[in-house]
Design a protein around this motif. Structure first.
Motif, short mmCIF file in Angstrom:
data_model
loop_
_atom_site.label_atom_id
_atom_site.label_comp_id
_atom_site.label_asym_id
_atom_site.label_seq_id
_atom_site.Cartn_x
_atom_site.Cartn_y
_atom_site.Cartn_z
N TRP A 192 0.01 5.64 7.94
CA TRP A 192 0.38 3.61 7.82
C TRP A 192 1.96 3.21 7.56
O TRP A 192 2.07 2.13 7.97
CB TRP A 192 -0.34 3.01 6.65
CG TRP A 192 -2.01 2.87 6.84
CD1 TRP A 192 -3.16 3.70 6.34
CD2 TRP A 192 -2.72 2.27 8.22
NE1 TRP A 192 -3.51 3.57 7.14
CE2 TRP A 192 -3.92 2.65 8.26
CE3 TRP A 192 -1.69 1.51 8.89
CZ2 TRP A 192 -5.09 2.69 9.06
CZ3 TRP A 192 -2.90 0.82 9.92
CH2 TRP A 192 -4.03 1.02 10.43
N THR A 193 2.73 4.30 6.29
CA THR A 193 4.12 3.59 6.36
C THR A 193 4.60 3.92 7.78
O THR A 193 5.31 2.52 8.27
CB THR A 193 4.65 4.23 5.71
OG1 THR A 193 4.65 5.87 5.94
CG2 THR A 193 4.06 4.89 4.29
N VAL A 242 3.74 0.45 9.96
CA VAL A 242 4.63 -0.94 9.13
C VAL A 242 5.82 -0.85 10.07
O VAL A 242 6.05 -1.63 10.02
CB VAL A 242 4.58 -0.92 7.38
CG1 VAL A 242 5.45 -1.30 7.38
CG2 VAL A 242 3.22 -0.69 7.41
N TRP A 243 6.34 0.09 9.57
CA TRP A 243 7.63 0.45 10.20
C TRP A 243 7.85 0.52 11.69
O TRP A 243 9.13 -0.56 12.45
CB TRP A 243 8.17 2.43 9.82
CG TRP A 243 8.97 2.29 10.46
CD1 TRP A 243 10.40 2.25 9.94
CD2 TRP A 243 9.33 3.30 11.62
NE1 TRP A 243 11.89 2.68 10.93
CE2 TRP A 243 10.89 3.52 11.67
CE3 TRP A 243 8.59 3.43 12.51
CZ2 TRP A 243 11.42 4.31 13.05
CZ3 TRP A 243 9.86 4.37 13.78
CH2 TRP A 243 10.54 4.77 13.95
N PHE A 251 10.34 2.28 4.50
CA PHE A 251 8.76 2.26 4.86
C PHE A 251 8.41 3.73 5.47
O PHE A 251 7.67 4.20 5.35
CB PHE A 251 7.86 1.95 5.84
CG PHE A 251 7.66 -0.26 5.10
CD1 PHE A 251 6.75 -0.19 4.78
CD2 PHE A 251 8.63 -0.70 5.26
CE1 PHE A 251 6.62 -1.70 4.21
CE2 PHE A 251 8.80 -2.12 4.20
CZ PHE A 251 7.43 -2.74 3.92
N ASN A 256 4.08 5.97 0.68
CA ASN A 256 2.74 5.20 0.82
C ASN A 256 3.06 3.69 1.42
O ASN A 256 3.76 3.56 0.89
CB ASN A 256 1.41 5.04 0.63
CG ASN A 256 1.59 4.84 -1.32
OD1 ASN A 256 2.35 4.43 -2.12
ND2 ASN A 256 1.32 5.79 -2.01
N VAL A 257 2.49 2.83 1.67
CA VAL A 257 2.87 1.30 1.67
C VAL A 257 3.01 0.89 0.52
O VAL A 257 4.12 -0.05 -0.37
CB VAL A 257 2.18 0.84 2.43
CG1 VAL A 257 2.45 -0.65 2.50
CG2 VAL A 257 1.47 1.30 4.00
N SER A 258 1.92 0.94 -0.19
CA SER A 258 2.15 0.64 -1.73
C SER A 258 3.67 1.19 -2.45
O SER A 258 4.58 0.59 -3.12
CB SER A 258 1.14 0.58 -2.83
OG SER A 258 1.22 2.05 -2.46
N ALA A 309 6.71 1.84 -1.06
CA ALA A 309 8.18 0.94 0.47
C ALA A 309 7.71 -0.33 -0.45
O ALA A 309 8.89 -0.55 -0.91
CB ALA A 309 7.26 1.07 1.40
#
Length: 482
Positions: free
Chosen positions: A330-331, A334-335, A387, A392-394, A396
């Motif tokens: 997912w990173t 999001v990027w 990201f 992972n997103v958290s 980042a």
């Protein structure tokens, strides 16, 4: 086989000598040697992956011939979709199977339904995203009747597996690279010298810049809670130059190596960190992928021909798909979304086609406004890179939260500060050389070409010395995981 390894240092001269002295008089022998060398190069990691690339080559070669033999639109679409399903099927299974499985299980858990599914221990074939897109471009162009299908299986195999750019690009179009395998290559000393310059600069960017930056990036990103905001900012800065040195360094070595064998590959990086807005950045970063998505996804979706809503939709699609292409995390998505958000104001104000020429053309330095825009664009890109690098997103958001804390205004402090300072000096040298050469037609291949001979060779030997004495610990190229 890594470009920055002893194995490649032995492999390249052997192939070069055989290519120019044993097969020069026969085009088919030259192409056959390219195929053999490419399979040896690729099989060096794991010979089993060769079956994937061979199968993909056979499928698209046969589909190309069948497309030429029918004008039936239904059959033609069926053949095209067969190619898409085979290539994207391989890519989806090896790269995204566990990602979709894990997210499917997680989604059902929200509704109180537990699903027990076992992930597979899948080894991602090196470079599968690159050669998959390369061979797909052939099928699509034949389908669109922009390219005559080849009946030369050896030439087509050489196009798909061409070892300099097989693993991490540039992603070549069949319309550019494939015809070069039809023409007999004659050794060109000046082209070979340009190639050696570009290889040298690529090795500097990889071994001195990227590999040294990687040491500090890994240290800081793995322990964001242990460092001040200024240290985290420096870690993000180092990653920006790690990924640039790593990926553009690979492209430089690939393009330079191709020149040694008489081939011309497309330019993949055009000094992106000198960009004045995000649109310009994406015209200069990973050009082969950006233009691939533009021509084979963005334009078929309608491009910018429709209304505002269609433009916005297509922009988000292209950036999200680009993010997902980079990895099953997912990173990356999001990027991609973040870059789409950056791009949106330019799109809505019709300023996305500004800055088509390199900055400060014909001048020694940029003006204040240009410098400000370069710094702003770099800062936005740097935040997005967090990201890209995070686990992972958290992770980042944790990293960015620490970076933008009050300690951002403190003095960075972490182990290896002296080596980090030396790395910053090398980055400054990189920026200086590339700024000086930003208007060269063929980029860094003309490194020092117009300088006086003593100064030119002083530069070359200095770079070699720095590579030998100040190179970081050997690291795989980042884009091998994509």
């Amino acid at each position: 086989m890594l470009f920055n390894s002893i194995d490649f240092a032995v492999f390249l001269p052997i192939v070069f000598i055989l290519y120019w002295f044993a097969t020069q008089r026969n085009l088919k022998y030259q192409n056959f040697l390219v195929v053999v060398a490419s399979y040896v190069f690729y099989g060096w990691w794991d010979w089993r992956f060769l079956f994937l690339i061979i199968f993909s080559t056979i499928v698209d070669f046969l589909i190309g011939i069948k497309l030429a033999n029918t004008d039936n639109p239904i059959k033609r679409k069926g053949l095209l979709w067969t190619s898409m399903l085979v290539n994207l099927g391989f890519l989806g299974f090896f790269k995204y199977y566990n990602f979709f499985l894990d997210n499917f299980v997680t989604a059902f858990s929200f509704f109180g339904k537990e699903i027990h599914a076992s992930s597979l221990e899948i080894v991602l074939p090196v470079g599968i995203s690159f050669y998959t897109f390369q061979t797909m471009s052939y099928t699509i162009d034949v389908y669109r009747k922009k390219l005559e299908p080849t009946k030369d299986f050896i030439a087509f195999s050489a196009f798909v597996s061409f070892f300099p750019q097989l693993v991490a690009g540039p992603i070549e179009r069949a319309t550019n690279l494939l015809p070069q395998f039809y023409e007999k290559r004659i050794f060109d000393y000046h082209k070979a010298v340009d190639g050696m310059r570009q290889i040298l600069w690529g090795l500097f960017k990889k071994i001195v810049i990227a590999d040294n930056c990687a040491e500090f990036v890994n240290l800081i990103f793995d322990n964001p809670d242990s460092y001040s905001g200024s240290t985290l900012l420096l870690g993000a800065f180092f990653f920006a130059f790690q990924i640039y040195g790593d990926f553009s360094g690979y492209s430089d070595i690939a393009i330079g190596t191709s020149r040694l064998f008489g081939f011309h590959l497309m330019r993949n990086f055009n000094f992106p960190y000198f960009s004045r807005d995000i649109a310009e950045f994406w015209r200069r970063w990973h050009i082969s992928l950006s233009t691939w998505f533009r021509d084979y996804l963005y334009v078929p979706l309608g491009g910018s021909r429709g209304g505002t809503s269609m433009k916005v939709r297509n922009t988000f699609i292209i950036f999200v798909v680009s993010g997902f292409w980079h990895g099953a995390n997912w990173t990356f998505i999001v990027w991609g979304l973040l870059n789409a958000i950056y791009f949106l104001p330019l799109l809505l104000t019709d300023n996305n086609r500004n800055n088509l020429e390199i900055v400060a053309k014909g001048k020694l330095l940029p003006n204040f406004h240009e410098l400000l825009m370069i710094l702003l664009t770099f800062c936005l890109t740097l935040v997005a890179w967090v990201f890209f690098r995070a686990d992972n997103v958290s992770h980042a958001f944790q990293y960015l939260s620490g970076m933008f804390s009050i300690s951002l205004f403190s003095i960075p402090d972490f182990p290896g500060m002296m080596k980090a300072f030396l790395t910053l000096i090398f980055i400054a040298f990189l920026i200086l050389i590339e700024w000086n050469g930003r208007e060269w037609q063929f980029g860094i291949a003309h490194l020092g070409q117009n300088w006086k001979r003593p100064l030119r060779y002083t530069l070359y030997y200095a770079i070699i010395f720095v590579i030998i004495w100040f190179g970081g610990a050997e690291q795989e190229f980042i884009y091998f995981q994509f």
